[in-house]
Design a protein around this motif. Structure first.
Motif, PDB file in Angstrom:
ATOM      1  N   ALA A   1      -6.786 -40.471  53.268  1.00 28.28           N
ATOM      2  CA  ALA A   1      -7.740 -40.000  54.476  1.00 28.28           C
ATOM      3  C   ALA A   1      -8.748 -40.756  55.348  1.00 28.28           C
ATOM      4  O   ALA A   1      -8.071 -40.474  56.435  1.00 28.28           O
ATOM      5  N   GLU A   2      -8.897 -41.578  54.453  1.00 29.01           N
ATOM      6  CA  GLU A   2      -9.235 -43.157  55.415  1.00 29.01           C
ATOM      7  C   GLU A   2      -8.166 -43.775  56.363  1.00 29.01           C
ATOM      8  O   GLU A   2      -8.205 -43.948  57.492  1.00 29.01           O
ATOM      9  N   ARG A   3      -7.151 -44.112  55.716  1.00 32.34           N
ATOM     10  CA  ARG A   3      -6.084 -44.474  56.676  1.00 32.34           C
ATOM     11  C   ARG A   3      -5.110 -44.066  57.049  1.00 32.34           C
ATOM     12  O   ARG A   3      -5.455 -44.340  58.431  1.00 32.34           O
ATOM     13  N   THR A   4      -5.093 -42.479  56.886  1.00 26.62           N
ATOM     14  CA  THR A   4      -5.053 -41.399  58.187  1.00 26.62           C
ATOM     15  C   THR A   4      -6.093 -41.745  58.699  1.00 26.62           C
ATOM     16  O   THR A   4      -5.404 -42.069  60.305  1.00 26.62           O
ATOM     17  N   ALA A   5      -7.073 -41.621  59.332  1.00 32.20           N
ATOM     18  CA  ALA A   5      -7.747 -41.957  59.629  1.00 32.20           C
ATOM     19  C   ALA A   5      -7.733 -42.925  61.369  1.00 32.20           C
ATOM     20  O   ALA A   5      -7.653 -42.592  62.239  1.00 32.20           O
ATOM     21  N   ARG A   6      -7.680 -44.307  60.352  1.00 31.08           N
ATOM     22  CA  ARG A   6      -7.235 -45.606  60.925  1.00 31.08           C
ATOM     23  C   ARG A   6      -6.293 -46.283  61.674  1.00 31.08           C
ATOM     24  O   ARG A   6      -6.035 -46.504  62.913  1.00 31.08           O
ATOM     25  N   SER A   7      -4.989 -44.549  61.353  1.00 34.70           N
ATOM     26  CA  SER A   7      -3.627 -44.793  61.931  1.00 34.70           C
ATOM     27  C   SER A   7      -4.190 -44.343  63.201  1.00 34.70           C
ATOM     28  O   SER A   7      -3.416 -44.440  64.387  1.00 34.70           O
TER      29      SER A   7
END
Length: 205
Positions: A90-96
């Motif tokens: 989820a954190e990677r998705t938010a950063r993307s």
């Protein structure tokens, strides 16, 4: 210089193209321009005010079209993204999403500029005087870099439509019979790859 770029005195590259080849490349580039679109993030002011576009946020979600997803990939997602917990994902998705918001419009603009440069150089061609319908395309080093960007985008787009994900997929497509409806697209993919490779080699210092 049929079929491949060669260096020219003073820097740059040249290739001979016939009318059919010019038409194919130009048509593909125009389709790419239509696909990439204006990239203004939907802000009406940005379409009339260049300064407004600089301060317009881009989208936060990846495009629905698979070709656009390939041309405008997520920064922290994809098959090479590290595995981890649901929270890390989820954190990677938010950063993307955040990265896309600030970069996608610029990336679209660069791809449009590359494709437009390709179209403009082709439109400026005139047939050689030998009457065989060919024209010599001569690119400066800067034009060559624009062409490299556009050729790469065109091959990514075609490769995505053909569902080429690795060399094994490509090898299978290369052996398609002439009756297969994908054959013309495969031939264009191979031909553009040859142009791209020889242009890279020609422009290398």
């Amino acid at each position: 210089m049929p079929g491949h770029f060669e260096p020219i005195p003073g820097g740059g590259a040249a290739v001979s193209l016939d009318e059919v080849e010019i038409s194919i490349i130009r048509s593909l580039a125009v389709q790419l321009l239509e696909l990439v679109g204006p990239g203004t993030g939907g802000d009406a002011d940005a379409s009339t005010d260049p300064l407004a576009e600089l301060f317009t946020d881009g989208p936060t979600e990846p495009p629905a079209d698979p070709v656009l997803r390939r041309l405008l990939p997520d920064a922290y997602e994809g098959p090479d993204a590290p595995s981890g917990s649901a929270q890390e994902a989820a954190e990677r998705t938010a950063r993307s999403s955040e990265f896309r918001r600030f970069t996608e419009n610029d990336l679209r603009a660069r791809k449009r500029e590359d494709a437009l440069a390709l179209v403009r150089t082709l439109d400026g061609l005139s047939p050689d005087g030998d009457g065989d319908g060919t024209a010599e395309l001569r690119l400066t080093a800067e034009d060559g870099r624009r062409w490299l960007g556009a050729l790469n985008d065109l091959r990514l787009a075609i490769g995505t439509r053909l569902e080429i994900s690795d060399e094994d997929d490509a090898d299978l497509l290369y052996r398609l019979p002439d009756t297969d409806p994908r054959k013309p697209m495969v031939m264009a993919y191979l031909w553009l790859g040859g142009l791209q490779e020889t242009l890279v080699t020609t422009l290398m210092p």
